[in-house]
Motif scaffolding. Structure first.
Motif, PDB file in Angstrom:
ATOM      1  N   VAL A  13       1.535   6.686  -6.840  1.00  0.00           N
ATOM      2  CA  VAL A  13       0.479   7.655  -7.143  1.00  0.00           C
ATOM      3  C   VAL A  13       1.015   9.082  -6.988  1.00  0.00           C
ATOM      4  O   VAL A  13       0.746   9.949  -7.829  1.00  0.00           O
ATOM      5  N   ILE A  14       1.794   9.325  -5.942  1.00  0.00           N
ATOM      6  CA  ILE A  14       2.353  10.662  -5.721  1.00  0.00           C
ATOM      7  C   ILE A  14       3.314  11.034  -6.841  1.00  0.00           C
ATOM      8  O   ILE A  14       3.265  12.166  -7.365  1.00  0.00           O
ATOM      9  N   ILE A  15       4.177  10.109  -7.239  1.00  0.00           N
ATOM     10  CA  ILE A  15       5.110  10.394  -8.340  1.00  0.00           C
ATOM     11  C   ILE A  15       4.338  10.680  -9.627  1.00  0.00           C
ATOM     12  O   ILE A  15       4.682  11.596 -10.379  1.00  0.00           O
ATOM     13  N   THR A  16       3.284   9.923  -9.883  1.00  0.00           N
ATOM     14  CA  THR A  16       2.467  10.161 -11.077  1.00  0.00           C
ATOM     15  C   THR A  16       1.807  11.537 -11.018  1.00  0.00           C
ATOM     16  O   THR A  16       1.748  12.252 -12.026  1.00  0.00           O
ATOM     17  N   ALA A  35       0.833  -1.203   0.000  1.00  0.00           N
ATOM     18  CA  ALA A  35       0.000   0.000   0.000  1.00  0.00           C
ATOM     19  C   ALA A  35       0.867   1.253   0.000  1.00  0.00           C
ATOM     20  O   ALA A  35       0.565   2.228  -0.698  1.00  0.00           O
ATOM     21  N   LEU A  36       1.949   1.237   0.763  1.00  0.00           N
ATOM     22  CA  LEU A  36       2.847   2.392   0.806  1.00  0.00           C
ATOM     23  C   LEU A  36       3.531   2.609  -0.540  1.00  0.00           C
ATOM     24  O   LEU A  36       3.623   3.742  -1.025  1.00  0.00           O
ATOM     25  N   VAL A  37       3.983   1.527  -1.159  1.00  0.00           N
ATOM     26  CA  VAL A  37       4.615   1.638  -2.484  1.00  0.00           C
ATOM     27  C   VAL A  37       3.604   2.166  -3.493  1.00  0.00           C
ATOM     28  O   VAL A  37       3.926   3.037  -4.310  1.00  0.00           O
ATOM     29  N   PHE A  38       2.374   1.673  -3.429  1.00  0.00           N
ATOM     30  CA  PHE A  38       1.329   2.163  -4.335  1.00  0.00           C
ATOM     31  C   PHE A  38       1.097   3.658  -4.125  1.00  0.00           C
ATOM     32  O   PHE A  38       0.968   4.416  -5.090  1.00  0.00           O
ATOM     33  N   LEU A  39       1.066   4.092  -2.875  1.00  0.00           N
ATOM     34  CA  LEU A  39       0.867   5.512  -2.577  1.00  0.00           C
ATOM     35  C   LEU A  39       2.011   6.353  -3.136  1.00  0.00           C
ATOM     36  O   LEU A  39       1.776   7.416  -3.718  1.00  0.00           O
ATOM     37  N   SER A  55      13.890  10.704 -14.761  1.00  0.00           N
ATOM     38  CA  SER A  55      14.245  10.362 -13.381  1.00  0.00           C
ATOM     39  C   SER A  55      13.045   9.803 -12.622  1.00  0.00           C
ATOM     40  O   SER A  55      13.157   8.792 -11.912  1.00  0.00           O
ATOM     41  N   LEU A  56      11.909  10.456 -12.760  1.00  0.00           N
ATOM     42  CA  LEU A  56      10.708   9.986 -12.070  1.00  0.00           C
ATOM     43  C   LEU A  56      10.254   8.625 -12.603  1.00  0.00           C
ATOM     44  O   LEU A  56       9.831   7.759 -11.835  1.00  0.00           O
ATOM     45  N   SER A  57      10.353   8.441 -13.907  1.00  0.00           N
ATOM     46  CA  SER A  57       9.976   7.152 -14.500  1.00  0.00           C
ATOM     47  C   SER A  57      10.914   6.043 -14.033  1.00  0.00           C
ATOM     48  O   SER A  57      10.475   4.914 -13.767  1.00  0.00           O
ATOM     49  N   PHE A  58      12.192   6.357 -13.918  1.00  0.00           N
ATOM     50  CA  PHE A  58      13.140   5.373 -13.423  1.00  0.00           C
ATOM     51  C   PHE A  58      12.826   5.002 -11.975  1.00  0.00           C
ATOM     52  O   PHE A  58      12.885   3.833 -11.598  1.00  0.00           O
ATOM     53  N   ALA A  59      12.473   5.986 -11.169  1.00  0.00           N
ATOM     54  CA  ALA A  59      12.110   5.718  -9.771  1.00  0.00           C
ATOM     55  C   ALA A  59      10.874   4.817  -9.698  1.00  0.00           C
ATOM     56  O   ALA A  59      10.832   3.871  -8.898  1.00  0.00           O
ATOM     57  N   LYS A  60       9.887   5.098 -10.536  1.00  0.00           N
ATOM     58  CA  LYS A  60       8.680   4.263 -10.544  1.00  0.00           C
ATOM     59  C   LYS A  60       8.998   2.846 -11.006  1.00  0.00           C
ATOM     60  O   LYS A  60       8.518   1.871 -10.424  1.00  0.00           O
ATOM     61  N   ALA A  61       9.811   2.713 -12.025  1.00  0.00           N
ATOM     62  CA  ALA A  61      10.182   1.387 -12.519  1.00  0.00           C
ATOM     63  C   ALA A  61      10.954   0.609 -11.461  1.00  0.00           C
ATOM     64  O   ALA A  61      10.740  -0.602 -11.288  1.00  0.00           O
ATOM     65  N   ALA A  62      11.820   1.294 -10.727  1.00  0.00           N
ATOM     66  CA  ALA A  62      12.585   0.626  -9.671  1.00  0.00           C
ATOM     67  C   ALA A  62      11.660   0.150  -8.552  1.00  0.00           C
ATOM     68  O   ALA A  62      11.840  -0.951  -8.013  1.00  0.00           O
ATOM     69  N   LEU A  63      10.674   0.953  -8.190  1.00  0.00           N
ATOM     70  CA  LEU A  63       9.722   0.539  -7.154  1.00  0.00           C
ATOM     71  C   LEU A  63       8.905  -0.675  -7.592  1.00  0.00           C
ATOM     72  O   LEU A  63       8.712  -1.617  -6.827  1.00  0.00           O
ATOM     73  N   VAL A  64       8.432  -0.636  -8.829  1.00  0.00           N
ATOM     74  CA  VAL A  64       7.635  -1.759  -9.335  1.00  0.00           C
ATOM     75  C   VAL A  64       8.487  -3.021  -9.401  1.00  0.00           C
ATOM     76  O   VAL A  64       8.067  -4.095  -8.953  1.00  0.00           O
TER      77      VAL A  64
END
Length: 95
Positions: free
Chosen positions: A26-29, A19-23, A51-60
């Motif tokens: 959502v914030i990065i998006t 849930a935290l990762v999903f949140l 940079s933001l896309s890379f952060a999202k990809a790393a989280l996923v």
């Protein structure tokens, strides 16, 4: 069978973490959507979006694909080319 259930419970990630990762995703998006309507230069926007896309990809990859439990070598093999790609694309855009 009991051993397998115990092992699975020990290595599984709690729902709270998902849930935290999903949140965070959502914030990065939301930040990306907000950046799209700013008057920043194209090169700066592109760098920020990469940079933001890379952060999202790393989280996923780390949490939803469970790569954070794998060997660190796999992480380095995935991250290093992505970082180099971002650096080269940024240099290309800014030049």
């Amino acid at each position: 069978m009991d051993n397998k259930a115990t092992h699975s419970a020990e290595t599984s990630t709690p729902r709270r973490t998902y849930a935290l990762v999903f949140l965070v995703l959502v914030i990065i998006t939301a930040v990306e959507v907000g950046l799209a309507s700013t008057a920043l230069s194209r090169g700066l926007l592109t760098t920020m979006f990469l940079s933001l896309s890379f952060a999202k990809a790393a989280l996923v990859a780390g949490f939803y694909m469970h790569l954070n439990h794998d060997n660190r070598l796999y992480t380095y093999l995935l991250v290093l080319p992505a970082i180099l790609l971002m650096v080269f694309l940024t240099l290309l855009i800014l030049s």
